[in-house]
Design a protein around this motif. Structure first.
Motif, PDB file in Angstrom:
ATOM      1  N   ALA A 112       0.819  -1.207   0.000  1.00  0.00           N
ATOM      2  CA  ALA A 112       0.000   0.000   0.000  1.00  0.00           C
ATOM      3  C   ALA A 112       0.855   1.260   0.000  1.00  0.00           C
ATOM      4  O   ALA A 112       0.595   2.202  -0.762  1.00  0.00           O
ATOM      5  N   GLU A 113       1.872   1.299   0.859  1.00  0.00           N
ATOM      6  CA  GLU A 113       2.717   2.491   0.927  1.00  0.00           C
ATOM      7  C   GLU A 113       3.533   2.665  -0.351  1.00  0.00           C
ATOM      8  O   GLU A 113       3.828   3.796  -0.749  1.00  0.00           O
ATOM      9  N   GLY A 117       1.215   5.392  -1.140  1.00  0.00           N
ATOM     10  CA  GLY A 117       1.634   6.152   0.029  1.00  0.00           C
ATOM     11  C   GLY A 117       3.003   6.781  -0.076  1.00  0.00           C
ATOM     12  O   GLY A 117       3.379   7.336  -1.111  1.00  0.00           O
ATOM     13  N   ALA A 118       3.785   6.665   0.983  1.00  0.00           N
ATOM     14  CA  ALA A 118       5.058   7.372   1.104  1.00  0.00           C
ATOM     15  C   ALA A 118       6.120   6.879   0.132  1.00  0.00           C
ATOM     16  O   ALA A 118       7.084   7.591  -0.148  1.00  0.00           O
ATOM     17  N   ARG A 120       5.424   5.917  -3.025  1.00  0.00           N
ATOM     18  CA  ARG A 120       4.875   5.980  -4.385  1.00  0.00           C
ATOM     19  C   ARG A 120       5.897   6.573  -5.356  1.00  0.00           C
ATOM     20  O   ARG A 120       6.562   7.555  -5.071  1.00  0.00           O
ATOM     21  N   GLY A 237       6.526   2.472   9.397  1.00  0.00           N
ATOM     22  CA  GLY A 237       5.111   2.479   9.719  1.00  0.00           C
ATOM     23  C   GLY A 237       4.835   1.713  10.991  1.00  0.00           C
ATOM     24  O   GLY A 237       5.723   1.456  11.804  1.00  0.00           O
ATOM     25  N   SER A 242       5.250   5.128  12.721  1.00  0.00           N
ATOM     26  CA  SER A 242       4.584   6.240  12.049  1.00  0.00           C
ATOM     27  C   SER A 242       4.552   7.505  12.902  1.00  0.00           C
ATOM     28  O   SER A 242       4.029   8.536  12.457  1.00  0.00           O
ATOM     29  N   ALA A 272       5.234   6.450   7.185  1.00  0.00           N
ATOM     30  CA  ALA A 272       4.039   5.946   6.499  1.00  0.00           C
ATOM     31  C   ALA A 272       2.898   6.952   6.603  1.00  0.00           C
ATOM     32  O   ALA A 272       2.770   7.668   7.607  1.00  0.00           O
ATOM     33  N   VAL A 273       2.064   7.004   5.561  1.00  0.00           N
ATOM     34  CA  VAL A 273       1.008   8.018   5.519  1.00  0.00           C
ATOM     35  C   VAL A 273      -0.406   7.434   5.466  1.00  0.00           C
ATOM     36  O   VAL A 273      -1.379   8.176   5.606  1.00  0.00           O
ATOM     37  N   LEU A 274      -0.542   6.119   5.281  1.00  0.00           N
ATOM     38  CA  LEU A 274      -1.873   5.545   5.067  1.00  0.00           C
ATOM     39  C   LEU A 274      -2.553   5.073   6.351  1.00  0.00           C
ATOM     40  O   LEU A 274      -3.700   4.650   6.328  1.00  0.00           O
ATOM     41  N   ALA A 278      -3.698   0.898   5.855  1.00  0.00           N
ATOM     42  CA  ALA A 278      -2.639   0.441   4.949  1.00  0.00           C
ATOM     43  C   ALA A 278      -2.720  -1.056   4.668  1.00  0.00           C
ATOM     44  O   ALA A 278      -2.591  -1.493   3.519  1.00  0.00           O
TER      45      ALA A 278
END
Length: 290
Positions: A112-113, A117-118, A120, A237, A242, A272-274, A278
């Motif tokens: 996901a990240e 997310g971070a 990408r 994360g 996080s 991590a941003v999600l 996530a």
């Protein structure tokens, strides 16, 4: 028809489902829901019933805390003991009539990240989840690295201290004995994570030292992973990783105290941003590789 994939993250007390829809700007989350996690229920029946509550999805992905083999058999899991040895992917596919992907929850969070997310835009990403223990996932050359049995990226059980603290895995000196939430709580004499981080942020000298020592252990493990993978980005994360106020001391130790990286570029470190979604988001995205 717009492609929609369902991802399910099985947690200790609740199970989260999210629907990811694929549009012109890439995948986005368009729906989510919860159900209680019942360790005594038939896991296949419970997950199938939950999945059916999300209409019009093309596939289902599920993330478990524990070891999940490449063939979709659950080797070991924390929250649903009844799944051990179950061919979860095959049984869910039979129950739902849909493609199903199964993996470790930290691996799902890594996907996901990387995708949303971070991490990408990067082709080589490591995600390290710092929570009660340490998990993670590795993206190498734009592909998820699963390992021969599907059990890759168990970063927490890399040994960083010979004959060190006894780990629940049976060995001594595992990284998660020094760089997990449990480790920080132990060295700070039982203070909760919020307490010790808040105390450090307010300038309490003892708490600042605890967090700095902890950050040094985190950085040591990240240095080892950098030598092994040469990533472009490392995403921290999990419930502890996080926390934004943990990144600066980790970054300082990672970039300043370890000289083994002389002559090579170091990866970018990111938080991590999600958040809590996530694992479920990554579970949905697993089916992109099938």
């Amino acid at each position: 028809m717009t492609l929609r994939r369902l991802g399910i993250d099985v947690g200790g007390t609740k199970t989260l489902g999210v629907v990811v829809e694929y549009g012109t700007n890439g995948p986005t989350v368009v729906d989510e829901g919860f159900m209680p996690t019942d360790g005594n229920a038939d896991p296949v029946a419970a997950l199938a019933r939950f999945a059916r509550s999300f209409p019009s999805v093309a596939s289902v992905g599920v993330g478990f805390a524990g070891l999940v083999q490449r063939d979709g058999v659950v080797n070991q899991t924390t929250h649903l003991p009844g799944t051990r040895g179950v061919a979860m992917r095959a049984e869910l596919e039979s129950a739902l009539g849909l493609p199903v992907a199964i993996d470790n929850d930290a691996t799902c969070a890594a996907v996901a990240e990387w995708r949303m997310g971070a991490g990408r835009g990067c082709s080589d990403v490591l995600a390290v989840t710092l929570g009660t223990g340490i998990g993670g996932g590795a993206i190498v050359d734009g592909k998820l690295a699963r390992g021969h049995h599907g059990l890759a990226a168990e970063f927490g059980h890399l040994v960083v201290q010979r004959d060190g603290e006894q780990c629940k895995c049976g060995r001594r000196g595992c990284w998660e004995m020094y760089a997990s939430g449990d480790a920080l709580s132990r060295v700070s004499r039982g203070l909760g994570l919020d307490d010790v981080l808040a105390a450090a942020a307010s300038g309490n000298a003892a708490a600042v030292q605890h967090v700095d020592d902890f950050a040094r252990w985190v950085a040591l493990g990240l240095a080892n992973l950098t030598n092994a993978y040469d990533p472009e980005c490392i995403v921290l994360g999990g419930g502890l990783g996080s926390r934004a106020n943990l990144l600066p001391p980790v970054e300082r130790h990672f970039r300043g105290s370890d000289r083994s990286h002389a002559g090579r570029p170091l990866p970018r470190l990111a938080t991590a941003v999600l958040g809590h979604r996530a694992g479920a988001i990554g579970a949905a995205l697993l089916n992109d590789d099938r």
